[in-house]
Each structure stands twice: as structure tokens, then as C-alpha cells.
Design a protein around this motif. Structure first.
Motif, mmCIF file in Angstrom:
data_model
loop_
_atom_site.group_PDB
_atom_site.id
_atom_site.type_symbol
_atom_site.label_atom_id
_atom_site.label_comp_id
_atom_site.label_asym_id
_atom_site.label_seq_id
_atom_site.Cartn_x
_atom_site.Cartn_y
_atom_site.Cartn_z
ATOM 1 N N SER A 78 0.827 -1.207 0.000
ATOM 2 C CA SER A 78 0.000 0.000 0.000
ATOM 3 C C SER A 78 0.862 1.258 0.000
ATOM 4 C CB SER A 78 -0.912 0.007 1.232
ATOM 5 O OG SER A 78 -1.569 1.250 1.366
ATOM 6 N N GLN A 79 0.331 2.316 -0.576
ATOM 7 C CA GLN A 79 1.017 3.600 -0.561
ATOM 8 C C GLN A 79 0.832 4.330 0.766
ATOM 9 O OE1 GLN A 79 -0.614 5.666 -3.961
ATOM 10 N NE2 GLN A 79 0.780 4.655 -5.394
ATOM 11 N N ALA A 80 0.005 3.756 1.653
ATOM 12 C CA ALA A 80 -0.252 4.397 2.936
ATOM 13 C C ALA A 80 0.926 4.193 3.887
ATOM 14 C CB ALA A 80 -1.524 3.838 3.553
ATOM 15 N N ASP A 81 1.132 5.181 4.731
ATOM 16 C CA ASP A 81 2.170 5.104 5.758
ATOM 17 C C ASP A 81 1.616 4.616 7.085
ATOM 18 O OD1 ASP A 81 4.151 6.446 4.029
ATOM 19 O OD2 ASP A 81 2.818 8.180 4.304
ATOM 20 N N ALA A 82 0.296 4.792 7.287
ATOM 21 C CA ALA A 82 -0.337 4.418 8.549
ATOM 22 C C ALA A 82 -1.787 4.036 8.265
ATOM 23 C CB ALA A 82 -0.265 5.568 9.553
ATOM 24 N N ALA A 83 -2.441 3.480 9.283
ATOM 25 C CA ALA A 83 -3.821 3.046 9.119
ATOM 26 C C ALA A 83 -4.600 3.303 10.400
ATOM 27 C CB ALA A 83 -3.893 1.567 8.758
ATOM 28 N N VAL A 84 -5.884 3.597 10.234
ATOM 29 C CA VAL A 84 -6.816 3.691 11.361
ATOM 30 C C VAL A 84 -7.373 2.294 11.596
ATOM 31 C CG1 VAL A 84 -8.958 4.696 12.203
ATOM 32 C CG2 VAL A 84 -7.376 6.083 10.825
ATOM 33 N N ALA A 85 -7.261 1.800 12.824
ATOM 34 C CA ALA A 85 -7.613 0.406 13.098
ATOM 35 C C ALA A 85 -8.233 0.269 14.487
ATOM 36 C CB ALA A 85 -6.362 -0.467 12.993
ATOM 37 N N PRO A 86 -8.855 -0.893 14.771
ATOM 38 C CA PRO A 86 -9.407 -1.135 16.111
ATOM 39 C C PRO A 86 -8.288 -1.278 17.140
ATOM 40 C CG PRO A 86 -10.306 -2.669 14.480
ATOM 41 C CD PRO A 86 -9.145 -1.988 13.846
ATOM 42 N N PRO A 87 -8.556 -1.003 18.411
ATOM 43 C CA PRO A 87 -7.518 -1.081 19.448
ATOM 44 C C PRO A 87 -6.877 -2.461 19.559
ATOM 45 C CG PRO A 87 -9.428 0.119 20.260
ATOM 46 C CD PRO A 87 -9.825 -0.458 18.932
ATOM 47 N N GLY A 88 -7.610 -3.527 19.237
ATOM 48 C CA GLY A 88 -7.064 -4.874 19.367
ATOM 49 C C GLY A 88 -6.276 -5.356 18.175
ATOM 50 N N ILE A 89 -5.924 -4.467 17.263
ATOM 51 C CA ILE A 89 -5.247 -4.869 16.030
ATOM 52 C C ILE A 89 -3.889 -5.514 16.302
ATOM 53 C CG2 ILE A 89 -4.124 -2.636 15.692
ATOM 54 C CD1 ILE A 89 -5.595 -4.961 12.974
ATOM 55 N N THR A 90 -3.249 -5.147 17.395
ATOM 56 C CA THR A 90 -1.927 -5.712 17.697
ATOM 57 C C THR A 90 -2.007 -7.195 18.051
ATOM 58 O OG1 THR A 90 -2.174 -4.869 19.959
ATOM 59 C CG2 THR A 90 -0.903 -3.525 18.416
ATOM 60 N N ASP A 91 -3.201 -7.711 18.316
ATOM 61 C CA ASP A 91 -3.367 -9.143 18.549
ATOM 62 C C ASP A 91 -3.296 -9.929 17.240
ATOM 63 O OD1 ASP A 91 -3.748 -8.639 21.239
ATOM 64 O OD2 ASP A 91 -5.937 -8.580 21.074
ATOM 65 N N HIS A 92 -3.414 -9.221 16.116
ATOM 66 C CA HIS A 92 -3.482 -9.893 14.818
ATOM 67 C C HIS A 92 -2.334 -9.519 13.881
ATOM 68 C CE1 HIS A 92 -7.601 -11.205 15.760
ATOM 69 N NE2 HIS A 92 -7.769 -9.995 16.274
ATOM 70 N N LEU A 93 -1.751 -8.322 14.060
ATOM 71 C CA LEU A 93 -0.709 -7.867 13.151
ATOM 72 C C LEU A 93 0.451 -7.248 13.927
ATOM 73 C CD1 LEU A 93 -2.919 -6.092 10.453
ATOM 74 C CD2 LEU A 93 -1.720 -8.272 10.184
ATOM 75 N N ASP A 94 1.637 -7.364 13.360
ATOM 76 C CA ASP A 94 2.836 -6.793 13.971
ATOM 77 C C ASP A 94 2.959 -5.335 13.540
ATOM 78 O OD1 ASP A 94 5.268 -6.354 15.202
ATOM 79 O OD2 ASP A 94 6.437 -7.283 13.583
#
Length: 317
Positions: free
Chosen positions: A152-168
């Protein structure tokens, strides 16, 4: 749970995936779905197609949020896909974090990937902290974060607070939602015609078309509810799409179709509207008992019908 072995279609539940979305959090509230196969999909259309094709017994979809109101993609789909019923509603508190690939700093963020609804609910923070940022829409809050590792060309993403349980990912900022009290309302949609029993704390969802584009048409529709003491908890217009000035209305009313006042209002709508879509009666997620004046008690409507029946049959007064 999402990756469980395939099971019969009647044991499958569809939701906006992948794992970790707010839609999955809503589905976790459904007792009947526990231990069943959960199928992550990309959008509302795919979720409802699963239901209509029989691939899934039900689908969890977002229908309203406390910041932007109705989710128009869901409302339009429910108006145009026949044979669907809402079995229940579920509320999920919503907040967001800004995440990036490990090693990225907030100062390096130029482009943000975010689901359009999530972007709208965190736009104030983003414009304040990243005034020059660009936005790339994502199909879900989790896929926004996953895209960071997919070229992706994105540098960051808006995500749910629990996203760190699924992605590094690194969390650059927490609680970036503009309203800490934001809530999204989800509904479980099926082909089932079995109505939940009335509880006294119920909601009925409808889609109603106006008969004509003329003065008083909307008032005539609203009077079907007001004259029977039925409160509306949501009313939103959506274009039918065949001509300018032609609208349908998405309506939530307090009460159950088994309540005499609600049933009588539906009869009035059926007489005056060219198209009334009944989406279901189901328990309110907040479990608040519906309040109404005693003059709209079931017994009042029943007595009135008995009185008229007696007149027609010639019974003595």
C-alpha cells in the motif's frame, strides 16, 4: 474460530472480516453463533449474498452509528435484496488507534488508510495532528492495517484497538476517535420468518416508499405512527434511484409487530404506501422498556374492533 473446518451452511455466520473487526465483536455477542463456522467477507453485498444463497444462516452487518447515522450501503441493500429479516441488534463501542509498520514515526505519516466510516469518526484528530495527510479508503478497519504490509502507498492506518493481537504493527496514537462515546449498531440478518417473541423492549424496522411526490405525503406517512402512539427511533431518507424526488424511508419504531398499536400502524402504511418492506421485530439491544400512553394499550384496540364487529353483526349495544 474463523478458520474452523467447513460445516453445513446452516451453521455458518458471515461478517465483515478479517478477524478483529468491530463486526466480529458484534457477532461474538450472538450466543447461537458460538462454536460455529464464521466466514469473513469483504462487504455488505457479499454478506447478504451468503444469506440469500444459503451459504450462511445469517450475516452480521453494521446499520447505524452514533456519529454519522445510518450506514447507507446497508440500508440500500436491505431495500433491494428481497427475503431478508433482522433477527436482533447489537451495540459495539467504537474507538480507534493509528498504526504503522514497525519503525515508522508519526512525523513520517503522509497517507492514511482507513475504512470510510472509521475515517469520518477520526477525521478531526487526523486533520489536527496530520493536517496534510491523504486518505486511501479500505474495505474494513483490519484490512486497512493489513494493507500496510501489502504494498500500500499508505504510511499508517486507522484500526481497532485490538489490532496488535493480529498484526505486527506499532501503535502511533491511541483513542483517536473524535467522540469517546461513539457506538455502532449492528444487525443480524437472516432469511428466517420466525419472529422473536415480544419482550416489551422491542424494535421494528421498516422501509417505506411515499405514494407521491406531493405536499403532505411525508406527513401522511408519519401520521400512521403518531395517531397510534408509536414512537420513531430512526427515520432516514434514501433515493429510490428511478427519478429525482423519489425517496424511500428507513424507519425504526419502538415496539413489536405483535403490539396492537404497531400492527395497526403497519395496516395504515399498507393502505397508503405503494411499498412497505417489513424487516423484522426484535429485542432492543439496550433492553429499555418501550414507554407509551395507556390509551394505546392492546386492549383498547381489541375492544374497538370488537365494538365494530358487534355493529356489523347486529349485536345489541
Amino acid at each position: 474460530m474463523t478458520d474452523a473446518a467447513p460445516t453445513p451452511p446452516e451453521e455458518t455466520y458471515s461478517y465483515l472480516g478479517p478477524a478483529g473487526t468491530f463486526t466480529e465483536a458484534a457477532l461474538k455477542q450472538v450466543a447461537a453463533a458460538s462454536g460455529k463456522h464464521w466466514r469473513g467477507v469483504n462487504n455488505v453485498g457479499e454478506a447478504l449474498a451468503d444469506v440469500t444463497s444459503g451459504r450462511s444462516t445469517a450475516a452480521m452487518i453494521a446499520i447505524e452509528n452514533s456519529i454519522d447515522g445510518g450506514v447507507t450501503a446497508t440500508q440500500d441493500a436491505l431495500a433491494t435484496v428481497p427475503g431478508l429479516r433482522i433477527l436482533g441488534e447489537y451495540l459495539v463501542p467504537v474507538n480507534f488507534v493509528l498504526v504503522a509498520r514497525p519503525g515508522t514515526t508519526l512525523a513520517e505519516v503522509r497517507v492514511v488508510n482507513a475504512h470510510p466510516v472509521a475515517y469520518a469518526q477520526s477525521r478531526g484528530w487526523l486533520e489536527r495532528e496530520l493536517p496534510d495527510h491523504g486518505h486511501i479508503p479500505a474495505t474494513s478497519n483490519v484490512s486497512a492495517a493489513a494493507s500496510l504490509f501489502e504494498g500500500s502507498q499508505a504510511d499508517a492506518a486507522v484500526a481497532p484497538p485490538g489490532i496488535t493481537d493480529h498484526l505486527d504493527v506499532d501503535v502511533l496514537a491511541r483513542d483517536i476517535g473524535d467522540n469517546p462515546n461513539a457506538v455502532t449498531r449492528f444487525v443480524l440478518v437472516s432469511r428466517s420468518r420466525e419472529l422473536p417473541e415480544p419482550t416489551g423492549a422491542d424494535k421494528t424496522s421498516l422501509i417505506v416508499e411515499l405514494p407521491d411526490d406531493e405536499p403532505g405525503a411525508l406527513l401522511a406517512m408519519l401520521e400512521q405512527f403518531s395517531t397510534r402512539g408509536v414512537n420513531l427511533s430512526l427515520i432516514q431518507s434514501r433515493p429510490i434511484g428511478d427519478a429525482l424526488g423519489r425517496y424511500r424511508f428507513v424507519v425504526d419504531v419502538d415496539g413489536h409487530i405483535a403490539d396492537e398499536r404497531v400492527a395497526d400502524a403497519l395496516l395504515g402504511l399498507r393502505r397508503t404506501s405503494p411499498n412497505v418492506i417489513f424487516l423484522g421485530s426484535y429485542p432492543r439491544a439496550d433492553e429499555q422498556t418501550v414507554a407509551y400512553h395507556s390509551k394505546y394499550d392492546d386492549g383498547i384496540f381489541i375492544e374497538a374492533r370488537d365494538w365494530l364487529r358487534g355493529l356489523l353483526s347486529g349485536e345489541p349495544d
